[in-house]
Write a protein that holds these residues in place. Structure first.
Motif, PDB file in Angstrom:
ATOM      1  N   LEU A 190     -58.429  21.626  11.523  1.00 34.36           N
ATOM      2  CA  LEU A 190     -58.863  20.265  11.265  1.00 34.36           C
ATOM      3  C   LEU A 190     -58.447  19.769   9.874  1.00 34.36           C
ATOM      4  O   LEU A 190     -57.902  18.665   9.754  1.00 34.36           O
ATOM      5  N   PRO A 191     -58.651  20.538   8.801  1.00 33.55           N
ATOM      6  CA  PRO A 191     -58.227  20.047   7.480  1.00 33.55           C
ATOM      7  C   PRO A 191     -56.724  19.813   7.388  1.00 33.55           C
ATOM      8  O   PRO A 191     -56.266  18.793   6.864  1.00 33.55           O
ATOM      9  N   GLN A 192     -55.929  20.783   7.922  1.00 34.23           N
ATOM     10  CA  GLN A 192     -54.468  20.675   7.836  1.00 34.23           C
ATOM     11  C   GLN A 192     -53.958  19.460   8.609  1.00 34.23           C
ATOM     12  O   GLN A 192     -53.142  18.680   8.101  1.00 34.23           O
ATOM     13  N   SER A 193     -54.434  19.290   9.841  1.00 32.21           N
ATOM     14  CA  SER A 193     -53.976  18.154  10.646  1.00 32.21           C
ATOM     15  C   SER A 193     -54.459  16.827  10.052  1.00 32.21           C
ATOM     16  O   SER A 193     -53.754  15.820  10.107  1.00 32.21           O
ATOM     17  N   SER A 194     -55.648  16.830   9.442  1.00 30.22           N
ATOM     18  CA  SER A 194     -56.176  15.602   8.840  1.00 30.22           C
ATOM     19  C   SER A 194     -55.341  15.166   7.640  1.00 30.22           C
ATOM     20  O   SER A 194     -55.179  13.959   7.395  1.00 30.22           O
ATOM     21  N   ILE A 195     -54.824  16.132   6.885  1.00 37.25           N
ATOM     22  CA  ILE A 195     -53.978  15.808   5.728  1.00 37.25           C
ATOM     23  C   ILE A 195     -52.728  15.055   6.178  1.00 37.25           C
ATOM     24  O   ILE A 195     -52.359  14.022   5.611  1.00 37.25           O
ATOM     25  N   PHE A 196     -52.072  15.557   7.223  1.00 31.53           N
ATOM     26  CA  PHE A 196     -50.852  14.903   7.697  1.00 31.53           C
ATOM     27  C   PHE A 196     -51.171  13.607   8.441  1.00 31.53           C
ATOM     28  O   PHE A 196     -50.381  12.652   8.398  1.00 31.53           O
ATOM     29  N   TYR A 197     -52.308  13.583   9.100  1.00 32.36           N
ATOM     30  CA  TYR A 197     -52.720  12.348   9.775  1.00 32.36           C
ATOM     31  C   TYR A 197     -52.889  11.225   8.755  1.00 32.36           C
ATOM     32  O   TYR A 197     -52.477  10.081   8.988  1.00 32.36           O
ATOM     33  N   ARG A 198     -53.467  11.549   7.609  1.00 37.94           N
ATOM     34  CA  ARG A 198     -53.639  10.539   6.570  1.00 37.94           C
ATOM     35  C   ARG A 198     -52.283  10.014   6.100  1.00 37.94           C
ATOM     36  O   ARG A 198     -52.114   8.814   5.867  1.00 37.94           O
ATOM     37  N   LEU A 199     -51.298  10.912   5.954  1.00 37.81           N
ATOM     38  CA  LEU A 199     -49.966  10.473   5.546  1.00 37.81           C
ATOM     39  C   LEU A 199     -49.379   9.477   6.539  1.00 37.81           C
ATOM     40  O   LEU A 199     -48.788   8.461   6.160  1.00 37.81           O
ATOM     41  N   HIS A 254     -62.259   4.686   9.300  1.00 39.20           N
ATOM     42  CA  HIS A 254     -62.520   4.226  10.658  1.00 39.20           C
ATOM     43  C   HIS A 254     -63.342   5.219  11.454  1.00 39.20           C
ATOM     44  O   HIS A 254     -64.047   4.847  12.392  1.00 39.20           O
ATOM     45  N   ASN A 255     -63.209   6.494  11.115  1.00 40.28           N
ATOM     46  CA  ASN A 255     -63.949   7.536  11.833  1.00 40.28           C
ATOM     47  C   ASN A 255     -64.496   8.542  10.828  1.00 40.28           C
ATOM     48  O   ASN A 255     -63.782   9.422  10.379  1.00 40.28           O
ATOM     49  N   PRO A 256     -65.778   8.434  10.478  1.00 42.64           N
ATOM     50  CA  PRO A 256     -66.371   9.319   9.475  1.00 42.64           C
ATOM     51  C   PRO A 256     -66.342  10.797   9.864  1.00 42.64           C
ATOM     52  O   PRO A 256     -66.545  11.665   9.009  1.00 42.64           O
ATOM     53  N   ASN A 257     -66.103  11.089  11.154  1.00 43.44           N
ATOM     54  CA  ASN A 257     -66.033  12.495  11.588  1.00 43.44           C
ATOM     55  C   ASN A 257     -64.757  13.175  11.106  1.00 43.44           C
ATOM     56  O   ASN A 257     -64.701  14.400  11.011  1.00 43.44           O
ATOM     57  N   ILE A 258     -63.720  12.389  10.833  1.00 42.36           N
ATOM     58  CA  ILE A 258     -62.483  12.946  10.292  1.00 42.36           C
ATOM     59  C   ILE A 258     -62.707  13.205   8.800  1.00 42.36           C
ATOM     60  O   ILE A 258     -63.102  12.301   8.067  1.00 42.36           O
ATOM     61  N   PRO A 259     -62.498  14.429   8.340  1.00 41.18           N
ATOM     62  CA  PRO A 259     -62.809  14.738   6.939  1.00 41.18           C
ATOM     63  C   PRO A 259     -61.998  13.910   5.958  1.00 41.18           C
ATOM     64  O   PRO A 259     -60.807  13.672   6.165  1.00 41.18           O
ATOM     65  N   SER A 260     -62.660  13.455   4.919  1.00 43.73           N
ATOM     66  CA  SER A 260     -61.988  12.702   3.865  1.00 43.73           C
ATOM     67  C   SER A 260     -61.203  13.653   2.973  1.00 43.73           C
ATOM     68  O   SER A 260     -61.384  14.879   3.023  1.00 43.73           O
ATOM     69  N   ALA A 299     -62.873  19.762  -1.546  1.00 42.98           N
ATOM     70  CA  ALA A 299     -64.090  20.526  -1.834  1.00 42.98           C
ATOM     71  C   ALA A 299     -64.166  21.785  -0.987  1.00 42.98           C
ATOM     72  O   ALA A 299     -64.537  22.863  -1.480  1.00 42.98           O
ATOM     73  N   PHE A 300     -63.794  21.666   0.293  1.00 44.10           N
ATOM     74  CA  PHE A 300     -63.807  22.834   1.179  1.00 44.10           C
ATOM     75  C   PHE A 300     -62.818  23.890   0.706  1.00 44.10           C
ATOM     76  O   PHE A 300     -63.133  25.089   0.668  1.00 44.10           O
ATOM     77  N   ALA A 301     -61.613  23.468   0.337  1.00 43.83           N
ATOM     78  CA  ALA A 301     -60.590  24.411  -0.120  1.00 43.83           C
ATOM     79  C   ALA A 301     -61.049  25.145  -1.378  1.00 43.83           C
ATOM     80  O   ALA A 301     -60.815  26.347  -1.534  1.00 43.83           O
ATOM     81  N   ALA A 302     -61.712  24.419  -2.276  1.00 39.03           N
ATOM     82  CA  ALA A 302     -62.183  25.032  -3.517  1.00 39.03           C
ATOM     83  C   ALA A 302     -63.335  25.995  -3.258  1.00 39.03           C
ATOM     84  O   ALA A 302     -63.352  27.120  -3.784  1.00 39.03           O
TER      85      ALA A 302
END
Length: 285
Positions: free
Chosen positions: A203-212, A227-233, A239-242
């Motif tokens: 989810l984090p990896q795909s969300s990063i590219f989705y944002r791009l 638009h969708n708060p379920n998608i991680p900001s 914060a999760f990576a750290a």
């Protein structure tokens, strides 16, 4: 009688070249494939343990990967092959490419042959095509291979590797320059499936590219999270990576910042030098 701690010591250059010479000069792909099957249960257990360690250290400390892969391949040559040996050759090949050894590409091809009709075929396709084949294959061909890995994983019930291949297939299509509108829909559907299934592996990896993708369509200040708060900001992913000390994800975050700075002509001086970090860590990425 296996001293598992040995994998935490990086093998010497002489040891690596000795094993490489054995693989390159004294064996052929066919002879490696024809190695007798290992009948030692303890050895098979050790190989499975090393395989799990490889997963863990890929995320948290990639400097240990070479020692793990080196030992797995050495064991295979000593005692015969196990079903996991294909993953050993795949990962060892990746580590060699990261260090400039051309034999790494050949080992990737060998790993794919060893994995045929095994339960590790989807995993091996993901590893070899993402971190090895880019040296010799065009990106569009790699994307197609990931799609085959996705279906192979579904067929054998390997949901993790199947999902990994699908995620990598979408990302590779993005890097190929595929239509952004189509990619927007594909990323959104994939992320929604992850959220609905509660299997948030990538989810984090795909969300990063989705944002791009979204930023390229809507503008640099737009985020799917709006638009969708379920998608991680982005802040949540950082914060999760750290917190998790997720090295691979941390590197991907910095890479996306560099990419966005380049695409939107922002000041790049404040971005981390990702390439330098990769070289220093000899990371697979």
């Amino acid at each position: 009688g296996e001293d598992v701690s040995v994998v935490f010591n990086t093998p010497s250059k002489e040891s690596i070249e000795s094993l490489n010479n054995l693989l390159l000069r004294k064996t052929t792909d066919d002879s490696v494939i024809a190695l007798g099957h290992c009948t030692q249960r303890r050895a098979e257990f050790v190989m499975r343990l090393y395989h799990e360690l490889n997963f863990a250290f890929f995320v948290y400390d990639p400097t240990c990967l070479l020692g793990i892969c080196f030992r797995m391949v050495s064991l295979t040559m000593e005692i015969g092959s196990t079903e996991i040996s294909a993953t050993a050759f795949a990962n060892y090949g990746i580590e060699l490419i990261a260090r400039g050894y051309s034999i790494g590409s050949r080992l990737g091809t060998l790993a794919l042959k060893l994995a045929e009709n095994s339960k590790y075929i989807s995993y091996v396709i993901a590893a070899v095509k993402q971190y090895n084949s880019w040296v010799v294959e065009p990106l569009h061909a790699i994307a197609e291979s990931h799609l085959l890995g996705f279906y192979a994983g579904k067929k054998i019930g390997d949901e993790f590797s199947s999902s990994l291949n699908y995620c990598l297939q979408i990302i590779t299509c993005f890097l190929c320059g595929k239509d952004l509108t189509q990619l927007n829909d594909t990323f959104n559907d994939y992320i929604m499936q992850l959220l609905e299934s509660r299997k948030k592996w990538f989810l984090p990896q795909s969300s990063i590219f989705y944002r791009l993708v979204v930023e390229l369509i809507e503008g640099p200040n737009f985020s799917p999270h709006d638009h969708n708060p379920n998608i991680p900001s982005e802040l949540a992913i950082v914060a999760f990576a750290a917190t998790a000390k997720h090295y691979e994800l941390d590197l991907l975050i910095d890479g996306s910042k560099l990419m966005r700075s380049f695409l939107f002509r922002r000041d790049m001086s404040k971005c981390a030098d990702v390439l330098d970090r990769v070289v220093n860590a000899t990371c697979q990425l």
